[in-house]
Every structure is written in structure tokens, then in C-alpha cells.
Design a protein around this motif. Structure first.
Motif, PDB file in Angstrom:
ATOM      1  N   SER A   1       6.946   2.865  -9.859  1.00  0.00           N
ATOM      2  CA  SER A   1       7.976   2.454 -10.424  1.00  0.00           C
ATOM      3  C   SER A   1       7.236   2.409 -11.908  1.00  0.00           C
ATOM      4  N   LEU A   2       5.579   1.903 -12.196  1.00  0.00           N
ATOM      5  CA  LEU A   2       5.443   2.063 -13.797  1.00  0.00           C
ATOM      6  C   LEU A   2       5.522   3.662 -14.147  1.00  0.00           C
TER       7      LEU A   2
ATOM      8  N   GLY B   1       0.514  -1.221  -0.053  1.00  0.00           N
ATOM      9  CA  GLY B   1       0.051  -0.110  -0.215  1.00  0.00           C
ATOM     10  C   GLY B   1       0.397   1.696   0.349  1.00  0.00           C
ATOM     11  N   THR B   2       2.044   1.469  -0.236  1.00  0.00           N
ATOM     12  CA  THR B   2       3.064   2.994  -0.353  1.00  0.00           C
ATOM     13  C   THR B   2       3.092   2.840  -1.653  1.00  0.00           C
ATOM     14  N   GLY B   3       2.726   2.497  -2.636  1.00  0.00           N
ATOM     15  CA  GLY B   3       2.410   2.648  -3.897  1.00  0.00           C
ATOM     16  C   GLY B   3       3.865   2.257  -4.802  1.00  0.00           C
ATOM     17  N   LYS B   4       4.421   0.733  -4.384  1.00  0.00           N
ATOM     18  CA  LYS B   4       5.789   1.327  -4.447  1.00  0.00           C
ATOM     19  C   LYS B   4       5.617   0.539  -6.452  1.00  0.00           C
TER      20      LYS B   4
ATOM     21  N   ILE C   1      13.845  -2.198 -11.830  1.00  0.00           N
ATOM     22  CA  ILE C   1      13.524  -1.979 -10.222  1.00  0.00           C
ATOM     23  C   ILE C   1      12.912  -2.981 -10.027  1.00  0.00           C
ATOM     24  N   PHE C   2      13.506  -3.149  -8.620  1.00  0.00           N
ATOM     25  CA  PHE C   2      12.571  -4.499  -7.644  1.00  0.00           C
ATOM     26  C   PHE C   2      11.939  -4.074  -7.030  1.00  0.00           C
ATOM     27  N   CYS C   3       9.945  -4.559  -6.605  1.00  0.00           N
ATOM     28  CA  CYS C   3       9.369  -4.030  -5.571  1.00  0.00           C
ATOM     29  C   CYS C   3       8.600  -5.099  -5.334  1.00  0.00           C
ATOM     30  N   GLY C   4       9.029  -4.737  -3.870  1.00  0.00           N
ATOM     31  CA  GLY C   4       8.420  -6.495  -2.751  1.00  0.00           C
ATOM     32  C   GLY C   4       8.218  -5.789  -1.340  1.00  0.00           C
TER      33      GLY C   4
ATOM     34  N   ILE D   1      13.176  -1.327 -20.234  1.00  0.00           N
ATOM     35  CA  ILE D   1      12.989  -0.679 -18.012  1.00  0.00           C
ATOM     36  C   ILE D   1      12.556  -1.542 -17.474  1.00  0.00           C
ATOM     37  N   VAL D   2      13.505  -2.954 -16.504  1.00  0.00           N
ATOM     38  CA  VAL D   2      12.855  -4.159 -16.837  1.00  0.00           C
ATOM     39  C   VAL D   2      11.837  -3.642 -14.928  1.00  0.00           C
ATOM     40  N   VAL D   3      10.700  -3.967 -14.611  1.00  0.00           N
ATOM     41  CA  VAL D   3      10.513  -3.665 -12.907  1.00  0.00           C
ATOM     42  C   VAL D   3      10.073  -5.075 -12.770  1.00  0.00           C
TER      43      VAL D   3
END
Length: 275
Positions: A99-100, A92-95, A215-218, A187-189
Motif C-alpha cells: 500500500s505504501l 504477514g501478507t504485505g498489505k 486504502i484500508f488495511c487490516g 493518498i490516505v493509507v
């Protein structure tokens, strides 16, 4: 006097006419016509087409997004310094959203040599995607839906994601289909990294080619991995990126949650209970 500029000539039929003609030409002046309007039909059509094209172009514009929290601002700043990103922390923090946004904003820039965004995620908890019915496209569609919603919101239209795909500006894939690929000018998300094993993360990382960034998100607290070896492999990967000069690690905290108050409270309490 003959027809004037702006008049409309139509056929009128009279039952009482003695004329051998079945129809006579009658000139009627339309109330909205004016003598000064000399634009040809061709020019009118061309003008209408230009207006339509301009409307479509204006309608398909990435809306401006500004950071809402301190760590979102850090993310924007690090990205604009050409850093690769490891965004870790609360749901819920908008990561994924920012990123997108950052990736698409750069791909759409005329000065950018990046020509596409590639979204990668694991298909956990059903890693065995082969058992799902349908084609590969059908199988991964359910995992693609969150990114369609984000893109549609960013462009303010329900077909934003579909247009990006049609223009080959965005691609979605899973870690099940990465071997043998190389991502150039991309650009790889990588989203939901907490559900990837070290082997999967290693495969993604080694797919990067010329002129690419990632960009890594998790959040490892939300992992669906069940084996301790897989969990430790995830932490090992995060630690590797922390030691790399070209990576910026940003930890998103409770105060960075940007969803509604009720959802924010739920996420915090769920995390505190370790659920």
C-alpha cells in the motif's frame, strides 16, 4: 623556462640561503598533472557539485516492487484502475508494505496530482493517548515506527522516511486528531483498521477532499477491540465499502503470507486457534 600548465608553485625555505628572501618560489611538477588539463577551479567545483547532486538524486529513488502473490497482483491491478482499496486478511501478507509502495510511487510521479501520502492508524490498545508523556509528536512516534521502517526499506537508506517528511510527501497521524481536517490531493493509507471503531472509520472516510483516494488495511481477526458493539461496527463498515462501486475488496489468504516459513506457520496456527 617559467611554470608550465599543471605545475604547482610552493614556497621552499632554506637554512643556507644567502638570499634576503626568507622563502623562494620553486616550481614542482606533480606526477598526475598533464598539460592538456585547462579546466578552471570554478568549473571543477561546479562539476564536483553536479556529480554530488546526481549521486544524491540517484540514491533517493523508490525501488521497484513487484507483486509476489495472486492477491498482491490483484491489488496492483485494482490500484492502477484508480480504485479505492479494502485490503483484508492474514498478517504477514504485505498489505501495508505494498500500500505504501503504490501510494509513494504515484505521489513521486511527475504526472500525478497527488502530492502526499497520509498514514492513519488508531492508537489502540492505548486509545487514551493523552495519558502518554511528552508532546503529541512524542506520543505518536512509537506508532509511526513501522512506516519509517517500510519507507527506509523502499528507498534503501536509513533516512528515507525522514527525507519524505522533510519534503512534506508523507504525514502520519492517528484517529485522535482527525476532526476538522480535510485531505486534498492526498493518498490516505489507513492501517490496522481492525482496531478502529465505526465512528473512527467514519471520521477517516469523511475527511477525504478533492482529488484524494484511500486504502484500508487490516484483519478483524487481530482486533484489540473488546466490546462486541465496536467489533460489529467494524464489520458494518467493511460491508458498506463492499457495496461501493469505487472500492475493490481483496481478501488475503494463508497462501499470501510472504514472511519466513517459521513465521508463516506460526501466524497460520495462531489464527486457527483464534489467539
Amino acid at each position: 623556462m617559467g611554470p608550465q600548465e599543471g605545475d604547482l608553485t610552493i614556497k621552499s625555505f632554506s637554512k643556507n640561503s644567502n638570499s634576503t628572501q626568507k622563502g623562494a618560489s620553486v616550481t614542482r611538477r606533480l606526477p598526475f598533472s598533464h598539460k592538456g588539463d585547462t579546466m578552471s577551479k570554478k568549473n571543477r567545483k561546479q562539476l564536483r557539485q553536479e556529480k554530488q547532486n546526481n549521486q544524491q538524486q540517484r540514491a533517493f529513488e523508490l525501488r521497484r516492487v513487484s507483486p509476489l502473490t495472486t492477491n498482491q497482483q490483484k491489488t496492483f491491478d485494482a490500484y492502477h484502475r484508480d480504485m479505492n482499496l479494502m485490503l483484508h486478511g492474514y498478517a504477514g501478507t504485505g498489505k501495508s508494505y505494498i500500500s505504501l509502495y503504490l501510494a509513494l510511487n504515484q505521489v513521486l510521479s511527475e504526472q500525478s496530482y497527488y502530492d502526499k501520502v497520509i498514514v492513519v492508524r488508531s492508537v489502540v490498545p492505548s486509545r487514551d493517548i493523552g495519558f502518554l508523556p511528552g508532546s503529541i509528536k512524542d506520543k505518536i512516534k512509537v506508532y509511526e515506527e513501522p512506516y519509517k521502517e517500510i519507507c527506509d526499506d523502499l528507498f534503501g537508506r536509513g533516512d528515507g522516511y525522514d527525507i519524505l517528511k522533510m519534503k512534506n510527501m508523507i504525514h502520519f497521524t492517528t484517529t485522535s486528531f482527525l476532526r476538522g481536517l480535510t485531505f486534498n490531493n492526498a493518498i490516505v493509507v489507513v492501517d490496522e483498521l481492525q482496531n478502529m471503531t465505526f465512528g473512527e472509520l467514519d471520521t477517516v472516510m469523511t475527511r477525504l477532499g478533492d482529488r484524494s483516494r484511500i486504502i484500508f488495511c487490516g484483519d478483524f481477526r487481530q482486533t484489540d477491540l473488546t466490546h462486541e458493539r465496536d467489533k460489529s461496527g467494524l464489520l458494518d463498515f467493511i460491508n458498506i465499502t463492499k457495496r461501493m462501486n469505487r472500492f475493490e475488496y481483496i481478501e488475503f489468504e494463508k497462501q499470501d503470507i510472504v514472511r519466513s516459513g517459521l513465521v508463516k506457520d506460526y501466524i497460520i496456527k495462531r489464527t486457527e486457534l483464534g489467539i
